[in-house]
Design an enzyme around this catalytic site. Structure first.
Site, PDB file in Angstrom:
ATOM      1  N   ASP A 113      38.525 -51.533 -25.130  1.00 47.49           N
ATOM      2  CA  ASP A 113      38.971 -52.918 -25.289  1.00 47.49           C
ATOM      3  C   ASP A 113      40.486 -52.939 -25.098  1.00 47.49           C
ATOM      4  O   ASP A 113      40.975 -53.041 -23.983  1.00 47.49           O
ATOM      5  CB  ASP A 113      38.515 -53.401 -26.664  1.00 47.49           C
ATOM      6  CG  ASP A 113      38.831 -54.854 -26.931  1.00 47.49           C
ATOM      7  OD1 ASP A 113      39.257 -55.549 -26.003  1.00 47.49           O
ATOM      8  OD2 ASP A 113      38.657 -55.302 -28.079  1.00 47.49           O
ATOM      9  N   ARG A 175      22.682 -53.685 -32.225  1.00 50.27           N
ATOM     10  CA  ARG A 175      22.865 -52.466 -31.428  1.00 50.27           C
ATOM     11  C   ARG A 175      21.611 -52.126 -30.621  1.00 50.27           C
ATOM     12  O   ARG A 175      21.679 -51.442 -29.609  1.00 50.27           O
ATOM     13  CB  ARG A 175      23.174 -51.267 -32.341  1.00 50.27           C
ATOM     14  CG  ARG A 175      24.502 -51.343 -33.074  1.00 50.27           C
ATOM     15  CD  ARG A 175      24.770 -49.997 -33.761  1.00 50.27           C
ATOM     16  NE  ARG A 175      25.821 -50.076 -34.750  1.00 50.27           N
ATOM     17  CZ  ARG A 175      27.123 -49.945 -34.504  1.00 50.27           C
ATOM     18  NH1 ARG A 175      27.544 -49.768 -33.270  1.00 50.27           N
ATOM     19  NH2 ARG A 175      28.006 -50.014 -35.480  1.00 50.27           N
TER      20      ARG A 175
HETATM   21  P1  IMP Z   1      40.067 -50.722 -28.781  1.00 49.56           P
HETATM   22  O1  IMP Z   1      40.698 -49.713 -29.667  1.00 49.56           O
HETATM   23  O2  IMP Z   1      40.751 -52.065 -28.854  1.00 49.56           O
HETATM   24  O3  IMP Z   1      39.931 -50.247 -27.339  1.00 49.56           O
HETATM   25  O4  IMP Z   1      38.632 -51.012 -29.369  1.00 49.56           O
HETATM   26  C1  IMP Z   1      37.588 -50.179 -29.095  1.00 49.56           C
HETATM   27  C2  IMP Z   1      36.481 -50.335 -30.109  1.00 49.56           C
HETATM   28  O5  IMP Z   1      36.380 -51.690 -30.588  1.00 49.56           O
HETATM   29  C3  IMP Z   1      35.159 -50.033 -29.438  1.00 49.56           C
HETATM   30  O6  IMP Z   1      34.825 -48.647 -29.531  1.00 49.56           O
HETATM   31  C4  IMP Z   1      34.199 -50.910 -30.201  1.00 49.56           C
HETATM   32  O7  IMP Z   1      33.748 -50.249 -31.367  1.00 49.56           O
HETATM   33  C5  IMP Z   1      35.028 -52.100 -30.631  1.00 49.56           C
HETATM   34  N1  IMP Z   1      34.843 -53.234 -29.705  1.00 49.56           N
HETATM   35  C6  IMP Z   1      35.766 -53.784 -28.870  1.00 49.56           C
HETATM   36  N2  IMP Z   1      35.267 -54.815 -28.192  1.00 49.56           N
HETATM   37  C7  IMP Z   1      33.975 -54.918 -28.601  1.00 49.56           C
HETATM   38  C8  IMP Z   1      32.895 -55.819 -28.246  1.00 49.56           C
HETATM   39  O8  IMP Z   1      33.006 -56.736 -27.399  1.00 49.56           O
HETATM   40  N3  IMP Z   1      31.715 -55.612 -28.890  1.00 49.56           N
HETATM   41  C9  IMP Z   1      31.517 -54.623 -29.819  1.00 49.56           C
HETATM   42  N4  IMP Z   1      32.488 -53.765 -30.173  1.00 49.56           N
HETATM   43  C10 IMP Z   1      33.702 -53.912 -29.569  1.00 49.56           C
END
Ligand code: IMP
Ligand code: MG
Length: 195
Positions: A113, A175
């Site tokens: 993300d 999930r």
């Molecule tokens: P980041 O650190 O912002 O890249 O977030 C990564 C983590 O956030 C992922 O491994 C997911 O657990 C969670 N995440 C981010 N976007 C989503 C989404 O659209 N659905 C479900 N989980 C998400």
């Protein structure tokens, strides 16, 4: 009981809406990634490092289309976030069982993300001296902020809506959906990923 019957009387809830990536599209893309990894790691036994819980379903399917003697390990991280927001502060809740030193490791993630989780995990794993470390992410946000060169294997680029299914959750639910769906509020609107 169907998912759409979970709504209670406690106000709007987050529920799965329209399909963003179908089960057929997932199977086709996962097969391609498995074939690529099989070619790239010919003669080696890569260690798949899954990030729990979101990557469990992807890693399970991916491993079955890699025609090599792969090994498995898992890490669990908690991002101190809640619901649809990722805080970027990552804590290792369950560490690997195996020693990464000298291994060809492939970090298997559900979604990149912001990329904060991935950046943290890469640094952490590289410090354990693997022979190589590549990333295989099922989903990558179009506006992520990691170095493109890090994303060796990726399934789909997706826009900013929060998604569930195929391992991904909202508050631990959904999930088990076989496809990737955009989350909607029972009050109507789709939910933007709130980072
Ligand atoms: P980041 O650190 O912002 O890249 O977030 C990564 C983590 O956030 C992922 O491994 C997911 O657990 C969670 N995440 C981010 N976007 C989503 C989404 O659209 N659905 C479900 N989980 C998400
Ligand atoms: Mg996750």
């Amino acid at each position: 009981m169907g998912h759409d019957q979970l709504e209670g009387d406690a106000g709007p809830e987050l529920v799965p809406g329209r399909v963003l990536v179908s089960a057929e599209q997932l199977a086709e893309r996962v097969a391609q990634l498995g074939a690529e990894i099989t070619v790239d790691y010919a003669g080696r036994s890569p260690l798949l490092v899954g990030v729990l819980k979101g990557a469990f379903m992807f890693m399970s399917d991916l491993s079955r289309v890699i025609d090599l003697p792969v090994e498995f390990d898992f890490m669990a991280v908690s991002s101190y976030g809640h619901s649809t927001r990722s805080s970027g502060v990552v804590r290792i809740v369950k560490d690997l069982d195996l020693d990464l030193a000298g291994r060809d490791a492939i970090l298997v993630e559900d979604i990149v993300d912001s990329g904060l989780t991935l950046n943290y995990l890469r640094r952490n794993l590289l410090a354990r001296n693997p022979a190589s470390l590549e990333v295989c992410a099922l989903l990558v946000r179009e506006d992520h902020s990691v170095d493109e060169a890090i994303l060796r294997y990726e399934g789909f680029r997706i826009p900013g809506e929060f998604v569930v299914g195929y391992g991904l959750d909202v508050d631990q639910r959904y999930r088990n959906l076989p496809d990737i769906r955009v989350v909607e509020s029972t009050s109507g609107a789709e939910v933007a990923e709130a980072s």
